[in-house]
Structures are given as structure tokens and as C-alpha cells.
Design a protein around this motif. Sequence first.
Motif, PDB file in Angstrom:
ATOM      1  N   ILE A  69       2.634   6.158 -10.011  1.00  0.00           N
ATOM      2  CA  ILE A  69       3.613   6.862  -9.168  1.00  0.00           C
ATOM      3  C   ILE A  69       4.983   6.648  -9.796  1.00  0.00           C
ATOM      4  O   ILE A  69       5.498   5.525  -9.826  1.00  0.00           O
ATOM      5  CB  ILE A  69       3.610   6.295  -7.728  1.00  0.00           C
ATOM      6  N   VAL A 126       5.652   9.908  -0.619  1.00  0.00           N
ATOM      7  CA  VAL A 126       4.924   8.644  -0.723  1.00  0.00           C
ATOM      8  C   VAL A 126       5.530   7.681   0.283  1.00  0.00           C
ATOM      9  O   VAL A 126       6.740   7.424   0.260  1.00  0.00           O
ATOM     10  CB  VAL A 126       5.008   8.038  -2.141  1.00  0.00           C
ATOM     11  N   TRP A 155       0.824  -1.207   0.000  1.00  0.00           N
ATOM     12  CA  TRP A 155       0.000   0.000   0.000  1.00  0.00           C
ATOM     13  C   TRP A 155       0.856   1.253   0.000  1.00  0.00           C
ATOM     14  O   TRP A 155       1.973   1.259   0.532  1.00  0.00           O
ATOM     15  CB  TRP A 155      -0.955  -0.018   1.200  1.00  0.00           C
ATOM     16  N   ALA A 156       0.323   2.310  -0.604  1.00  0.00           N
ATOM     17  CA  ALA A 156       1.023   3.591  -0.681  1.00  0.00           C
ATOM     18  C   ALA A 156       0.143   4.695  -0.102  1.00  0.00           C
ATOM     19  O   ALA A 156      -1.071   4.710  -0.333  1.00  0.00           O
ATOM     20  CB  ALA A 156       1.354   3.928  -2.136  1.00  0.00           C
ATOM     21  N   ALA A 203      -1.128   1.894  -8.980  1.00  0.00           N
ATOM     22  CA  ALA A 203      -1.854   1.676  -7.731  1.00  0.00           C
ATOM     23  C   ALA A 203      -3.301   2.130  -7.851  1.00  0.00           C
ATOM     24  O   ALA A 203      -3.606   3.080  -8.575  1.00  0.00           O
ATOM     25  CB  ALA A 203      -1.171   2.440  -6.592  1.00  0.00           C
ATOM     26  N   TYR A 208       5.213   3.729   1.986  1.00  0.00           N
ATOM     27  CA  TYR A 208       4.758   2.406   1.562  1.00  0.00           C
ATOM     28  C   TYR A 208       4.571   1.520   2.780  1.00  0.00           C
ATOM     29  O   TYR A 208       5.395   1.535   3.703  1.00  0.00           O
ATOM     30  CB  TYR A 208       5.774   1.795   0.593  1.00  0.00           C
ATOM     31  N   ILE A 213       9.247  13.311  -8.229  1.00  0.00           N
ATOM     32  CA  ILE A 213       8.098  12.415  -8.140  1.00  0.00           C
ATOM     33  C   ILE A 213       6.982  13.007  -8.986  1.00  0.00           C
ATOM     34  O   ILE A 213       6.633  14.184  -8.828  1.00  0.00           O
ATOM     35  CB  ILE A 213       7.614  12.219  -6.689  1.00  0.00           C
ATOM     36  N   THR A 224       8.773   7.739  -9.531  1.00  0.00           N
ATOM     37  CA  THR A 224       9.834   8.404  -8.769  1.00  0.00           C
ATOM     38  C   THR A 224      11.127   8.217  -9.542  1.00  0.00           C
ATOM     39  O   THR A 224      11.428   7.112 -10.010  1.00  0.00           O
ATOM     40  CB  THR A 224       9.948   7.830  -7.344  1.00  0.00           C
TER      41      THR A 224
END
Lengths: 119, 119
Positions: B23, A68, A20-21, B106, A70, B66, B25
Motif C-alpha cells: 500500500i 484504506v 490491520w488495514a 500487508a 487502519y 494511493i 500512499t
Amino acid sequence: MSIPSASESPFATGLKPPYWAVIFTNQREGRDAGYAATADRMTELARQQPGFLGMESTRNAEGFGITVSYWRSPEDIAQWRLHAEHSDARRQGREQWYAQFELRVAKVERAYAFERNAG
Amino acid sequence: MSIPSASESPFATGLKPPYWAVIFTNQREGRDAGYAATADRMTELARQQPGFLGMESTRNAEGFGITVSYWRSPEDIAQWRLHAEHSDARRQGREQWYAQFELRVAKVERAYAFERNAG
């Protein structure tokens, strides 16, 4: 523009989906007002929480930042949210540090990595 | 540190979960080598794709960035991935622009927003 050494890598690497983020995009206000010290403390505390997997964070010269973090599960995220010091920091964030933010909780389903000189 | 006006807000606001996030990065390398122009073009193109919902992006002085883009569905993400110009830009990214990156897909399950002077 310098590339950080591996020992201070800003990347969270090697994570295996699903996980999960928490995507936190935010606009800082001008005064520090304890922000930097609290941000460092929250990073230190987060790393100690059950289910914490990693964190990536950056901010531009205009104060627009994306962090972010995790996590193994949504339950781990919920527990971290209830941590007393974290709750207090979030209150200060709304009162003093952030003009605006968006916070999103997402399940990472797939991931790809690239490193130029890897392997 | 100045706060952007609403007309140039760096936030993607008002999105209703569930939706999807990519996402990205990344660590830039030193030379521009066409990067800025291509990045602008990719943002322009992404905005024209079916299912594109918004984008948030920032980068610090060390070149660590990001970018999170938001999409209606994984199928929309897959279609954008197949776009010829986007595929070519990704190849250039691996060859020239990025020392390292992580890309995660995600599903956003929950979201919260805060704006100091809203409402």
C-alpha cells in the motif's frame, strides 16, 4: 497541484506494525444520491470506533477511489462492520453508489515513511 | 464521471487470499520531471515480475495518490524492491517527485467483491 498543509494532512502517520488495514477500492456511479453526506458521516463515525487508527482516501476524475482505513485488530474491524448506520450505508452503496468494489482485510507487517522536509 | 469499460478496468479482480499487498500512499509535488514516463515504465516492469498479481491506483486533483500492488509472497516483493530500475526510480521519487509517502506491506487475509451487473 497544491500540497495540503499539515493540519489537513491526508496521511495516517506514526502507526506501529502490526496493525490491520481495510483496503476498499471502488468505482462510483454518476449520481450523488446522498453519497457525499453519508461518506462524511461514515468517516466521522469510524473515527469514534474502538481500535480505529487512521484513514487515507483519494478518488480520481473518473470516480475510481481507494480508501484504506487502519485498525488495531480484526475484532475492531468486525465490530465496525456490525454498526447499524454503517450496515445501512453499505446497503445503499451496493444499491446506488458503487458500480463495483473490492474490499480486502490485511495485516500490516512492515511500514516505511518519507517526508521531504521532516527531521 | 464515466465508468471505465471492462477492457480498461482499474480493478485487480479474482485474487484468492492469502496474498500480499503493498500500500503506497503518496503526495506528488507539482513538477512532472519525468514522473509520468517513469510511473508507466514501473507499472510495465512490475507486471513482468515473478509473483505480481495485480495493481490498483488512483490520484485526486490535489496530487494525493494511493497505489496498491498485489503479490504472491513477501519474497516476491523483496525481489522487486531489488530491481535496479525500480531502485533508481525510488531514489528519484524521494529526490524529486514525492513530498511525502507511506509504504506498507500487508498480508491480505480476506476479500470481498461486488459488481452491480455481474452474474
